[in-house]
Design a protein around this motif. Structure first.
Motif, PDB file in Angstrom:
ATOM      1  N   UNK A 239      11.475  -5.314   1.114  1.00 54.16           N
ATOM      2  CA  UNK A 239      10.794  -4.053   0.857  1.00 54.16           C
ATOM      3  C   UNK A 239      11.691  -2.895   1.284  1.00 54.16           C
ATOM      4  N   UNK A 240      11.672  -1.820   0.511  1.00 53.39           N
ATOM      5  CA  UNK A 240      12.394  -0.603   0.879  1.00 53.39           C
ATOM      6  C   UNK A 240      11.452   0.237   1.727  1.00 53.39           C
ATOM      7  N   UNK A 241      11.642   0.214   3.030  1.00 52.77           N
ATOM      8  CA  UNK A 241      10.661   0.804   3.950  1.00 52.77           C
ATOM      9  C   UNK A 241      10.735   2.317   3.992  1.00 52.77           C
ATOM     10  N   UNK A 242      11.819   2.919   3.525  1.00 51.03           N
ATOM     11  CA  UNK A 242      11.938   4.382   3.565  1.00 51.03           C
ATOM     12  C   UNK A 242      11.140   5.069   2.468  1.00 51.03           C
ATOM     13  N   UNK A 243      10.644   4.325   1.489  1.00 49.58           N
ATOM     14  CA  UNK A 243       9.905   4.915   0.377  1.00 49.58           C
ATOM     15  C   UNK A 243       8.491   5.307   0.808  1.00 49.58           C
ATOM     16  N   UNK A 244       7.959   6.363   0.180  1.00 44.92           N
ATOM     17  CA  UNK A 244       6.621   6.822   0.519  1.00 44.92           C
ATOM     18  C   UNK A 244       5.540   5.923  -0.064  1.00 44.92           C
ATOM     19  N   UNK A 245       5.845   5.211  -1.147  1.00 44.91           N
ATOM     20  CA  UNK A 245       4.939   4.223  -1.722  1.00 44.91           C
ATOM     21  C   UNK A 245       5.544   2.830  -1.561  1.00 44.91           C
ATOM     22  N   UNK A 246       4.759   1.811  -1.841  1.00 46.44           N
ATOM     23  CA  UNK A 246       5.250   0.442  -1.701  1.00 46.44           C
ATOM     24  C   UNK A 246       6.327   0.172  -2.752  1.00 46.44           C
ATOM     25  N   UNK A 247       7.532  -0.153  -2.280  1.00 46.33           N
ATOM     26  CA  UNK A 247       8.641  -0.495  -3.167  1.00 46.33           C
ATOM     27  C   UNK A 247       9.174  -1.854  -2.712  1.00 46.33           C
ATOM     28  N   UNK A 248       8.965  -2.866  -3.535  1.00 49.78           N
ATOM     29  CA  UNK A 248       9.365  -4.220  -3.211  1.00 49.78           C
ATOM     30  C   UNK A 248      10.576  -4.607  -4.048  1.00 49.78           C
ATOM     31  N   UNK A 249      11.423  -5.434  -3.483  1.00 48.27           N
ATOM     32  CA  UNK A 249      12.602  -5.910  -4.213  1.00 48.27           C
ATOM     33  C   UNK A 249      12.518  -7.422  -4.348  1.00 48.27           C
TER      34      UNK A 249
END
Length: 254
Positions: free
Chosen positions: A16-26
């Motif tokens: 997961x990209x934790x710096x994003x304001x919404x949930x962004x999964x890789x």
């Protein structure tokens, strides 16, 4: 909303990209790296309808395809492990080619365009600048067409071959003027023939496949507003300046 593509067990999430304001999964889809943003992970906003950001990302990709410029990486609506969301092809970037940077206020590099002045983390004067390239101009034109409210510096991906991709288009396609961008370096410059042709291709495509795709993703008023923006841009013929009384740059800019 358009019918999402079921991806089921084919989509393997790895982080997961934790710096994003919404949930962004890789993760990976059929062994190819991807980004997955489920609707369930979207943070409610006061000026965009809830649960619509994924569809707007897919819509921006459809408009990008219509321009013929390959600005937005392949993006589609899927039903994945966390429910319906957008799935986008992962793009590898070249850290040696920053397209948008902060530099000392008195040292704007050759080939860069000045956008604004500010203060750095050590209270030193800095300037926000971006490159003056056709590849980055295409992103700026796409932002005008799609009414992008969130073109931050980190939302431009620099490829080693000089191509530039734009990502994070959840805050697009609003009927009201929302343009917020760091790409203000071409104010009042005429659109190139290539840029005019790209806008015209969008208008033409709205009467065919693009119109059908957008009708399944957006409100009819939003599709109508897209067409009106394209016509207004062609009539103007130049990059606009920021509208008075509205924030012109997203915060933070990176």
């Amino acid at each position: 909303m358009a019918e999402p593509e079921p991806v089921g067990d084919r989509l393997v999430l790895t982080g997961r990209i934790v710096s994003a304001s919404n949930a962004v999964l890789v993760g990976e889809l059929d062994a190819l790296p991807v980004v997955y943003k489920p609707v369930a992970g979207e943070r409610p906003l006061h000026d965009f309808p809830d649960g619509t950001l994924a569809a707007r990302e897919v819509a921006a990709y459809a408009v990008s395809r219509a321009t013929g410029w390959d600005v937005v990486p392949e993006t589609r609506l899927v039903d994945g492990p966390a429910g319906i969301g957008m799935l986008q092809r992962w793009v590898e970037t070249d850290p040696e080619q920053p397209a948008i940077v902060l530099v000392p206020a008195d040292a704007v590099p050759e080939g860069m365009l000045h956008v604004l002045d500010g203060v750095g983390i050590d209270d030193e004067p800095v300037a926000l600048v971006h490159e003056d390239t056709a590849a980055l101009r295409r992103i700026a034109v796409l932002d005008l067409v799609t009414n992008n409210a969130d073109r931050k510096g980190g939302h431009v991906l620099e490829r080693a071959d000089g191509h530039r991709h734009g990502i994070d288009h959840g805050l697009t396609m609003h009927v009201d003027h929302k343009l917020r961008t760091v790409l203000w370096g071409w104010i009042d410059e005429p659109f190139s023939d290539e840029e005019v042709a790209g806008i015209r291709r969008v208008i033409a495509a709205l009467d065919g496949e693009l119109g059908e795709v957008l009708d399944a993703l957006l409100a009819s008023s939003e599709v109508d507003a897209l067409a009106a923006r394209c016509e207004a841009l062609l009539a103007r013929g130049t990059f606009p300046e920021p509208r008075p009384g509205r924030p012109a740059v997203p915060w933070p800019p990176f």
